[in-house]
Design a protein around this motif. Structure first.
Motif, PDB file in Angstrom:
ATOM      1  N   GLY A  36      44.023  53.423  37.933  1.00 37.45           N
ATOM      2  CA  GLY A  36      44.808  53.276  39.154  1.00 37.45           C
ATOM      3  C   GLY A  36      45.423  51.903  39.306  1.00 37.45           C
ATOM      4  N   ARG A  37      45.250  51.065  38.270  1.00 37.09           N
ATOM      5  CA  ARG A  37      45.764  49.694  38.263  1.00 37.09           C
ATOM      6  C   ARG A  37      45.311  48.930  39.497  1.00 37.09           C
ATOM      7  N   GLU A  38      44.010  49.038  39.778  1.00 34.10           N
ATOM      8  CA  GLU A  38      43.428  48.403  40.954  1.00 34.10           C
ATOM      9  C   GLU A  38      42.644  47.138  40.620  1.00 34.10           C
ATOM     10  N   VAL A  39      42.472  46.831  39.331  1.00 35.11           N
ATOM     11  CA  VAL A  39      41.784  45.600  38.938  1.00 35.11           C
ATOM     12  C   VAL A  39      42.859  44.538  38.742  1.00 35.11           C
ATOM     13  N   HIS A  40      42.894  43.577  39.638  1.00 38.66           N
ATOM     14  CA  HIS A  40      44.038  42.660  39.746  1.00 38.66           C
ATOM     15  C   HIS A  40      44.412  42.008  38.412  1.00 38.66           C
ATOM     16  N   ALA A  41      43.448  41.528  37.666  1.00 42.67           N
ATOM     17  CA  ALA A  41      43.754  40.793  36.434  1.00 42.67           C
ATOM     18  C   ALA A  41      44.266  41.695  35.319  1.00 42.67           C
ATOM     19  N   LEU A  42      44.179  43.017  35.505  1.00 40.04           N
ATOM     20  CA  LEU A  42      44.514  43.944  34.423  1.00 40.04           C
ATOM     21  C   LEU A  42      45.530  45.000  34.841  1.00 40.04           C
ATOM     22  N   THR A  43      46.289  44.731  35.886  1.00 44.95           N
ATOM     23  CA  THR A  43      47.211  45.739  36.406  1.00 44.95           C
ATOM     24  C   THR A  43      48.409  46.000  35.504  1.00 44.95           C
ATOM     25  N   LEU A  95      33.496  42.314  32.464  1.00 51.38           N
ATOM     26  CA  LEU A  95      33.579  42.654  33.882  1.00 51.38           C
ATOM     27  C   LEU A  95      32.178  42.985  34.385  1.00 51.38           C
ATOM     28  N   TYR A  96      31.655  42.125  35.229  1.00 51.89           N
ATOM     29  CA  TYR A  96      30.370  42.383  35.874  1.00 51.89           C
ATOM     30  C   TYR A  96      30.638  43.115  37.178  1.00 51.89           C
ATOM     31  N   LEU A  97      30.143  44.341  37.280  1.00 54.44           N
ATOM     32  CA  LEU A  97      30.264  45.079  38.532  1.00 54.44           C
ATOM     33  C   LEU A  97      28.968  44.893  39.314  1.00 54.44           C
ATOM     34  N   VAL A  98      29.086  44.270  40.470  1.00 56.45           N
ATOM     35  CA  VAL A  98      27.910  43.957  41.289  1.00 56.45           C
ATOM     36  C   VAL A  98      27.565  45.176  42.129  1.00 56.45           C
ATOM     37  N   ASP A 118      24.622  42.920  49.271  1.00 56.03           N
ATOM     38  CA  ASP A 118      24.100  41.766  49.993  1.00 56.03           C
ATOM     39  C   ASP A 118      24.323  40.455  49.250  1.00 56.03           C
ATOM     40  N   CYS A 119      25.245  40.434  48.280  1.00 54.96           N
ATOM     41  CA  CYS A 119      25.489  39.226  47.496  1.00 54.96           C
ATOM     42  C   CYS A 119      26.960  38.827  47.537  1.00 54.96           C
ATOM     43  N   THR A 120      27.199  37.536  47.421  1.00 53.67           N
ATOM     44  CA  THR A 120      28.561  37.017  47.481  1.00 53.67           C
ATOM     45  C   THR A 120      28.911  36.120  46.310  1.00 53.67           C
ATOM     46  N   ALA A 121      27.972  35.896  45.382  1.00 55.07           N
ATOM     47  CA  ALA A 121      28.228  35.045  44.222  1.00 55.07           C
ATOM     48  C   ALA A 121      27.393  35.541  43.051  1.00 55.07           C
ATOM     49  N   PHE A 122      27.807  35.144  41.833  1.00 55.62           N
ATOM     50  CA  PHE A 122      27.184  35.629  40.602  1.00 55.62           C
ATOM     51  C   PHE A 122      26.812  34.463  39.702  1.00 55.62           C
ATOM     52  N   GLY A 172      29.212  57.242  48.668  1.00 57.63           N
ATOM     53  CA  GLY A 172      29.911  56.899  47.447  1.00 57.63           C
ATOM     54  C   GLY A 172      29.971  55.401  47.214  1.00 57.63           C
ATOM     55  N   VAL A 173      30.643  55.029  46.119  1.00 52.33           N
ATOM     56  CA  VAL A 173      30.761  53.639  45.701  1.00 52.33           C
ATOM     57  C   VAL A 173      32.219  53.358  45.370  1.00 52.33           C
ATOM     58  N   THR A 174      32.752  52.268  45.906  1.00 50.60           N
ATOM     59  CA  THR A 174      34.106  51.843  45.581  1.00 50.60           C
ATOM     60  C   THR A 174      34.104  50.354  45.264  1.00 50.60           C
ATOM     61  N   LEU A 175      35.095  49.919  44.489  1.00 57.99           N
ATOM     62  CA  LEU A 175      35.204  48.510  44.155  1.00 57.99           C
ATOM     63  C   LEU A 175      35.646  47.710  45.376  1.00 57.99           C
ATOM     64  N   ALA A 176      35.133  46.480  45.456  1.00 55.03           N
ATOM     65  CA  ALA A 176      35.450  45.598  46.577  1.00 55.03           C
ATOM     66  C   ALA A 176      36.105  44.325  46.059  1.00 55.03           C
ATOM     67  N   ASN A 177      35.848  43.209  46.707  1.00 55.03           N
ATOM     68  CA  ASN A 177      36.495  41.956  46.358  1.00 55.03           C
ATOM     69  C   ASN A 177      35.826  41.279  45.163  1.00 55.03           C
TER      70      ASN A 177
END
Length: 245
Positions: free
Chosen positions: A95-102, A177-180, A184-188, A223-228
């Motif tokens: 769906g070209r939703e991953v910004h770096a790979l659109t 690509l690490y999918l978190v 409850d987390c904001t950094a990796f 369900g699960v969807t990609l976020a920021n």
């Protein structure tokens, strides 16, 4: 992406043999669920935890339930199914939703490369370098707000990093690509203390040109969807964060 079947709540009795989990449903019945997670699941498999199971009536499956989520009972969830990230990322890439790979229009899963390995996704587009994309599920959290990978020693993960580094040296794009899979987390950060070899391979691959994407998720029992995207914290900054002066 939505779960195929409505999830049902349960309480974990125990996880054993890596892929099995005994659970108690709300009506008191005890069932055994398939746990699609070969990792240590540190902090996510404590007896008594509230979890969510996906029922199925597929006669080809030995178990009628699959463990999908941990419910932290504070509004946050963790996804424990390691097969889900590839499905979610595939849909996002197509769906070209991953910004770096659109810019890439062709998405091919499970393509052979390296030494007897398969890359999760090979992206191609005329006029652009091929992009080799490896997906990892990150669920370990030992400090508030911080998710880490790996949660145990992973020789396979280090091998993948070496192969991605070689792709970058060959002039291709190499993307990890690490999918978190927790909300409850904001950094990796890389868990260097749990697997120093992986941490070294990660640093070497980055020096060779590896691109790193860390993407969060919205998770509910539906369900699960990609976020920021999330920031990657280096070891020096992590040390300061852990032991502030």
């Amino acid at each position: 992406m939505r779960f195929q079947t409505e999830l049902v709540p349960a309480r974990l009795i125990r996880r054993y043999k890596r892929f099995l989990a005994d659970c108690t449903l709300d009506d008191g019945r005890e069932v055994t669920a398939h746990c699609a997670n070969p990792g240590s699941m540190m902090g996510l498999a404590e007896p008594g935890m509230k979890i969510w199971l996906e029922p199925n009536d597929d006669p080809k499956r030995k178990l009628n339930y699959g463990w999908r989520l941990v419910d932290h009972e504070n509004g946050h969830f963790t996804g424990v199914d390691t097969a889900l990230p590839n499905r979610a990322v595939k849909a996002a890439l197509e769906g070209r939703e991953v910004h770096a790979l659109t810019d890439y229009g062709t998405v091919r899963p499970e393509v052979k490369y390296g030494e007897n390995s398969r890359i999760d996704f090979l992206l191609t587009e005329p006029g652009l370098p091929d992009a080799y994309v490896e997906v990892k599920s990150a669920t370990l959290s030992r400090r508030p707000g911080l998710v880490e990978f790996p949660d145990s020693v992973t020789a396979r993960g280090a091998k993948h990093l070496g192969e991605l580094a070689q792709m970058a040296r060959n002039g291709h794009r190499a993307v990890l690509l690490y999918l978190v899979q927790r909300t409850d987390c904001t950094a990796f950060a890389v868990a260097a203390d749990l697997d120093p070899t992986y941490a070294t391979a990660f640093a070497d691959a980055r020096a060779a040109g590896l691109e790193t994407l860390v993407i969060g998720t919205h998770i509910t029992p539906q369900g699960v969807t990609l976020a920021n995207s999330m920031p990657l914290i280096g070891q020096a900054a992590l040390a300061l964060r852990t032991n502030p002066r």
